[in-house]
Design a protein around this motif. Sequence first.
Motif, PDB file in Angstrom:
ATOM      1  N   TRP A  39      -7.637  10.761 -10.565  1.00 27.78           N
ATOM      2  CA  TRP A  39      -6.530  10.223  -9.898  1.00 27.78           C
ATOM      3  C   TRP A  39      -6.460   9.310  -8.918  1.00 27.78           C
ATOM      4  CZ3 TRP A  39      -2.491  11.761 -12.773  1.00 27.78           C
ATOM      5  CH2 TRP A  39      -2.731  13.129 -13.719  1.00 27.78           C
ATOM      6  N   LEU A  40      -5.700   8.328  -8.915  1.00 27.49           N
ATOM      7  CA  LEU A  40      -5.957   7.160  -8.044  1.00 27.49           C
ATOM      8  C   LEU A  40      -5.032   7.153  -6.736  1.00 27.49           C
ATOM      9  CD1 LEU A  40      -6.206   4.112 -10.578  1.00 27.49           C
ATOM     10  CD2 LEU A  40      -7.935   5.324  -9.458  1.00 27.49           C
ATOM     11  N   VAL A  41      -4.051   8.002  -7.018  1.00 27.31           N
ATOM     12  CA  VAL A  41      -3.078   8.038  -6.002  1.00 27.31           C
ATOM     13  C   VAL A  41      -2.877   9.551  -5.497  1.00 27.31           C
ATOM     14  CG1 VAL A  41      -1.743   6.215  -6.960  1.00 27.31           C
ATOM     15  CG2 VAL A  41      -0.841   8.549  -7.423  1.00 27.31           C
ATOM     16  N   GLY A  42      -1.847   9.755  -4.650  1.00 21.91           N
ATOM     17  CA  GLY A  42      -1.561  10.884  -3.918  1.00 21.91           C
ATOM     18  C   GLY A  42      -2.862  11.690  -3.018  1.00 21.91           C
TER      19      GLY A  42
ATOM     20  N   ALA B 214      -3.489   3.965  -3.779  1.00 20.55           N
ATOM     21  CA  ALA B 214      -2.251   3.511  -4.291  1.00 20.55           C
ATOM     22  C   ALA B 214      -1.606   2.175  -3.952  1.00 20.55           C
ATOM     23  CB  ALA B 214      -1.376   4.774  -4.180  1.00 20.55           C
ATOM     24  N   HIS B 215      -1.249   1.232  -4.758  1.00 21.26           N
ATOM     25  CA  HIS B 215      -0.885   0.278  -4.231  1.00 21.26           C
ATOM     26  C   HIS B 215       0.075  -0.492  -5.395  1.00 21.26           C
ATOM     27  CE1 HIS B 215      -4.425  -0.977  -7.065  1.00 21.26           C
ATOM     28  NE2 HIS B 215      -3.782  -2.085  -7.509  1.00 21.26           N
ATOM     29  N   VAL B 216       0.836  -1.583  -5.287  1.00 28.17           N
ATOM     30  CA  VAL B 216       1.568  -2.363  -5.990  1.00 28.17           C
ATOM     31  C   VAL B 216       1.304  -3.774  -5.826  1.00 28.17           C
ATOM     32  CG1 VAL B 216       3.948  -3.164  -6.644  1.00 28.17           C
ATOM     33  CG2 VAL B 216       3.656  -0.930  -5.911  1.00 28.17           C
ATOM     34  N   GLU B 217       0.657  -4.399  -6.761  1.00 29.68           N
ATOM     35  CA  GLU B 217       0.175  -5.859  -6.668  1.00 29.68           C
ATOM     36  C   GLU B 217       1.506  -6.826  -6.794  1.00 29.68           C
ATOM     37  OE1 GLU B 217      -3.033  -7.696  -8.591  1.00 29.68           O
ATOM     38  OE2 GLU B 217      -4.018  -5.584  -8.837  1.00 29.68           O
ATOM     39  N   VAL B 218       1.607  -8.006  -5.912  1.00 32.01           N
ATOM     40  CA  VAL B 218       2.608  -8.734  -5.974  1.00 32.01           C
ATOM     41  C   VAL B 218       2.058 -10.020  -6.395  1.00 32.01           C
ATOM     42  CG1 VAL B 218       4.352 -10.134  -4.461  1.00 32.01           C
ATOM     43  CG2 VAL B 218       3.907  -7.664  -4.076  1.00 32.01           C
TER      44      VAL B 218
ATOM     45  N   SER C  50       0.908  -1.258  -0.058  1.00 34.41           N
ATOM     46  CA  SER C  50       0.100   0.046   0.057  1.00 34.41           C
ATOM     47  C   SER C  50       0.799   1.170   0.026  1.00 34.41           C
ATOM     48  CB  SER C  50      -0.806   0.041   1.302  1.00 34.41           C
ATOM     49  OG  SER C  50      -1.588   1.188   1.145  1.00 34.41           O
ATOM     50  N   LEU C  51       0.610   2.071  -1.131  1.00 29.99           N
ATOM     51  CA  LEU C  51       1.394   3.464  -1.065  1.00 29.99           C
ATOM     52  C   LEU C  51       0.319   4.604  -0.678  1.00 29.99           C
ATOM     53  CD1 LEU C  51       2.966   1.445  -3.109  1.00 29.99           C
ATOM     54  CD2 LEU C  51       3.959   3.383  -3.961  1.00 29.99           C
ATOM     55  N   SER C  52      -0.665   4.324  -0.006  1.00 32.22           N
ATOM     56  CA  SER C  52      -1.843   5.317   0.288  1.00 32.22           C
ATOM     57  C   SER C  52      -1.224   6.178   1.344  1.00 32.22           C
ATOM     58  CB  SER C  52      -2.903   4.457   0.948  1.00 32.22           C
ATOM     59  OG  SER C  52      -3.848   5.432   1.481  1.00 32.22           O
ATOM     60  N   ARG C  53      -1.776   7.527   0.952  1.00 28.45           N
ATOM     61  CA  ARG C  53      -1.047   8.748   1.884  1.00 28.45           C
ATOM     62  C   ARG C  53      -2.018   9.644   1.769  1.00 28.45           C
ATOM     63  NH1 ARG C  53       4.735  11.514   1.365  1.00 28.45           N
ATOM     64  NH2 ARG C  53       4.502  13.452   2.506  1.00 28.45           N
ATOM     65  N   LYS C  54      -2.542  10.113   3.061  1.00 26.77           N
ATOM     66  CA  LYS C  54      -3.512  11.314   3.040  1.00 26.77           C
ATOM     67  C   LYS C  54      -2.906  12.689   2.581  1.00 26.77           C
ATOM     68  CE  LYS C  54      -6.926  13.084   6.474  1.00 26.77           C
ATOM     69  NZ  LYS C  54      -8.239  12.391   5.779  1.00 26.77           N
ATOM     70  N   SER C  55      -3.606  13.325   2.137  1.00 28.21           N
ATOM     71  CA  SER C  55      -3.243  14.679   1.371  1.00 28.21           C
ATOM     72  C   SER C  55      -4.430  15.835   1.539  1.00 28.21           C
ATOM     73  CB  SER C  55      -2.709  14.422  -0.122  1.00 28.21           C
ATOM     74  OG  SER C  55      -2.629  15.598  -0.763  1.00 28.21           O
ATOM     75  N   GLU C  56      -3.939  16.824   1.626  1.00 25.59           N
ATOM     76  CA  GLU C  56      -4.718  17.840   1.595  1.00 25.59           C
ATOM     77  C   GLU C  56      -5.674  18.246   0.368  1.00 25.59           C
ATOM     78  OE1 GLU C  56      -2.681  21.500   2.976  1.00 25.59           O
ATOM     79  OE2 GLU C  56      -2.254  20.947   5.102  1.00 25.59           O
ATOM     80  N   VAL C  57      -5.037  17.732  -0.679  1.00 23.95           N
ATOM     81  CA  VAL C  57      -5.624  17.911  -1.920  1.00 23.95           C
ATOM     82  C   VAL C  57      -6.345  16.778  -2.595  1.00 23.95           C
ATOM     83  CG1 VAL C  57      -3.859  19.837  -2.746  1.00 23.95           C
ATOM     84  CG2 VAL C  57      -3.555  17.176  -3.304  1.00 23.95           C
ATOM     85  N   GLY C  58      -6.280  15.891  -1.400  1.00 27.46           N
ATOM     86  CA  GLY C  58      -6.896  14.406  -1.885  1.00 27.46           C
ATOM     87  C   GLY C  58      -8.304  14.193  -1.307  1.00 27.46           C
ATOM     88  N   HIS C  59      -8.761  13.119  -0.971  1.00 29.44           N
ATOM     89  CA  HIS C  59     -10.193  12.776  -0.201  1.00 29.44           C
ATOM     90  C   HIS C  59      -9.986  12.719   0.926  1.00 29.44           C
ATOM     91  CE1 HIS C  59     -13.580  10.585   0.539  1.00 29.44           C
ATOM     92  NE2 HIS C  59     -14.280  10.856  -0.690  1.00 29.44           N
ATOM     93  N   PRO C  60     -10.800  13.480   2.040  1.00 27.39           N
ATOM     94  CA  PRO C  60     -10.470  13.333   3.286  1.00 27.39           C
ATOM     95  C   PRO C  60     -10.638  12.040   3.865  1.00 27.39           C
ATOM     96  CG  PRO C  60     -12.904  14.036   2.387  1.00 27.39           C
ATOM     97  CD  PRO C  60     -12.047  14.135   1.505  1.00 27.39           C
TER      98      PRO C  60
ATOM     99  N   PRO D 128      -0.273  -8.972 -12.350  1.00 28.40           N
ATOM    100  CA  PRO D 128      -0.700  -7.903 -13.640  1.00 28.40           C
ATOM    101  C   PRO D 128       0.764  -7.195 -14.188  1.00 28.40           C
ATOM    102  CG  PRO D 128      -1.257  -7.056 -11.421  1.00 28.40           C
ATOM    103  CD  PRO D 128      -0.761  -8.434 -11.041  1.00 28.40           C
ATOM    104  N   GLY D 129       1.645  -7.873 -14.792  1.00 24.35           N
ATOM    105  CA  GLY D 129       2.776  -7.249 -15.382  1.00 24.35           C
ATOM    106  C   GLY D 129       3.624  -6.761 -14.583  1.00 24.35           C
ATOM    107  N   ALA D 130       4.697  -5.948 -14.827  1.00 23.88           N
ATOM    108  CA  ALA D 130       5.757  -5.173 -14.102  1.00 23.88           C
ATOM    109  C   ALA D 130       5.294  -4.720 -12.801  1.00 23.88           C
ATOM    110  CB  ALA D 130       6.569  -4.510 -14.756  1.00 23.88           C
ATOM    111  N   PHE D 131       6.125  -4.786 -11.630  1.00 28.89           N
ATOM    112  CA  PHE D 131       5.657  -4.175 -10.612  1.00 28.89           C
ATOM    113  C   PHE D 131       5.388  -2.688 -10.663  1.00 28.89           C
ATOM    114  CE2 PHE D 131       8.358  -7.664  -8.708  1.00 28.89           C
ATOM    115  CZ  PHE D 131       7.174  -8.695  -8.451  1.00 28.89           C
ATOM    116  N   HIS D 132       4.222  -2.513 -10.401  1.00 32.05           N
ATOM    117  CA  HIS D 132       3.782  -0.792 -10.535  1.00 32.05           C
ATOM    118  C   HIS D 132       2.685  -0.382  -9.927  1.00 32.05           C
ATOM    119  CE1 HIS D 132       0.897  -3.025 -13.282  1.00 32.05           C
ATOM    120  NE2 HIS D 132      -0.195  -1.947 -13.082  1.00 32.05           N
ATOM    121  N   SER D 133       2.481   0.941  -9.649  1.00 36.43           N
ATOM    122  CA  SER D 133       1.331   1.543  -9.249  1.00 36.43           C
ATOM    123  C   SER D 133       0.684   2.306 -10.306  1.00 36.43           C
ATOM    124  CB  SER D 133       1.681   2.393  -7.972  1.00 36.43           C
ATOM    125  OG  SER D 133       0.624   2.922  -7.488  1.00 36.43           O
ATOM    126  N   THR D 134      -0.601   1.996 -10.642  1.00 35.50           N
ATOM    127  CA  THR D 134      -1.292   3.039 -11.537  1.00 35.50           C
ATOM    128  C   THR D 134      -1.572   4.438 -11.032  1.00 35.50           C
ATOM    129  OG1 THR D 134      -2.133   0.964 -12.711  1.00 35.50           O
ATOM    130  CG2 THR D 134      -3.164   2.904 -13.101  1.00 35.50           C
TER     131      THR D 134
END
Length: 396
Positions: free
Chosen positions: A61-64, A82-86, A21-31, A181-187
């Motif tokens: 935007w799915l991340v940030g 935000a995530h990376v599937e293994v 999980s690459l999730s991170r709360k942000s002032e410009v994102g969802h509360p 699903p392919g190379a390790f990545h976060s969409t």
Amino acid sequence: MPPVLDPSKSQVDGLAFLGLSLSRKSEVGHPDSVTHQEAFDLNDVLDREYKYIFSTNDDGWLVGGGEPGPPNSYKLAAKDSAHVEVMRIGTYKPEWGGIKQEDIVEAINSGKILIPQIEVLPTDVIANPDNPPELEIRFDMVPNHVVDIADCSKPLPVNWALRFIHNQLFKHFEFPSRFCPGAFHSTIVRKAEFRSDDLRRNYFEQCRVAIEKWHEAGPQPLNNGWDVDGSALENPPEHTSGLWLFTDRENITHSFLPNFLPPYDTPEKRQVIADFLKEEWDEKALCWKDIGFREREVAAEAIRKAEARTRAEKLRRDMGVSEVAATDADTKEEEKKPEGEDFIEQYALVPLAALKDRTPSTKVVIKTFQEFIGDVKGAHNEATEELSLLFRELDL
């Protein structure tokens, strides 16, 4: 079709997976977004002001921090996912091709899967082959070669932990719907339509600057002590950057802490790591192959294409073939290209100026081509000299 282990027995598609999980709360994102890492502010590679990107799909935007919703944005309001599937699990129903959740949890909790302290580093931001493309942050293993067990002081490859875990999971679990699903990545975003080619280049230049900044800091642990709901763990151990179990990208059910702890500089630990990293899963052939097989195949294909062009040029010289006819000959050679190998053009035989504009991780791929040239049959010929000149001009 996803490269599942057994398509005939994979009956119902699903979204459950093991990953980061690459999730991170942000002032410009969802509360409602929660923080699971603070190593990387993924807003550094977003275009929330839509200076470069004209439109995306309705997810935005799915991340940030995700999409805040009206009045700050008019995409579907959603928290950061935000995530990376293994390893994709799909469903928890064996009759649908999945595997029971308790089987996954039991195997990991028993220590059958070694989870190191996961430290990662973004290696690139790319547009995938879709049209319009998804934009993805890549987490490639660099360099992609056998781990040195003779000198334990040498650093391990960047992002080694992802493939280390992936290979263990693939060797331990066999069920029809299993895949990655392919190379390790976060969409980052889907269906990204750029305003112009120039603005597309400007966007990727912004990403290159962010990647360079992250590379200066080096690989970083992700979870520094957060629970599934984003609250702080009570009495956390020293090492907490492990693995997560997702029902889907917005719903995490389990967190698995590291059980294979640093440092990783002893012969015993290096041997364990090397044993699991010596192979890669070929999602096309659905079998294990020696590490570096993709680079060898790409290098061989690049040489074959260069040889085809050399033969076409010889036709023009020796037989006076017209430019149109020669172009047709080149096209016929292109038609022989194996499906899914479009990136050969991107990385091996594109104009030099385009290669020079790519990020450092692309140069690593080019270096890998160079390393394997000597191993490819028929390498000592005119076509190989053409590739060697390319590498020298790139100063690699």
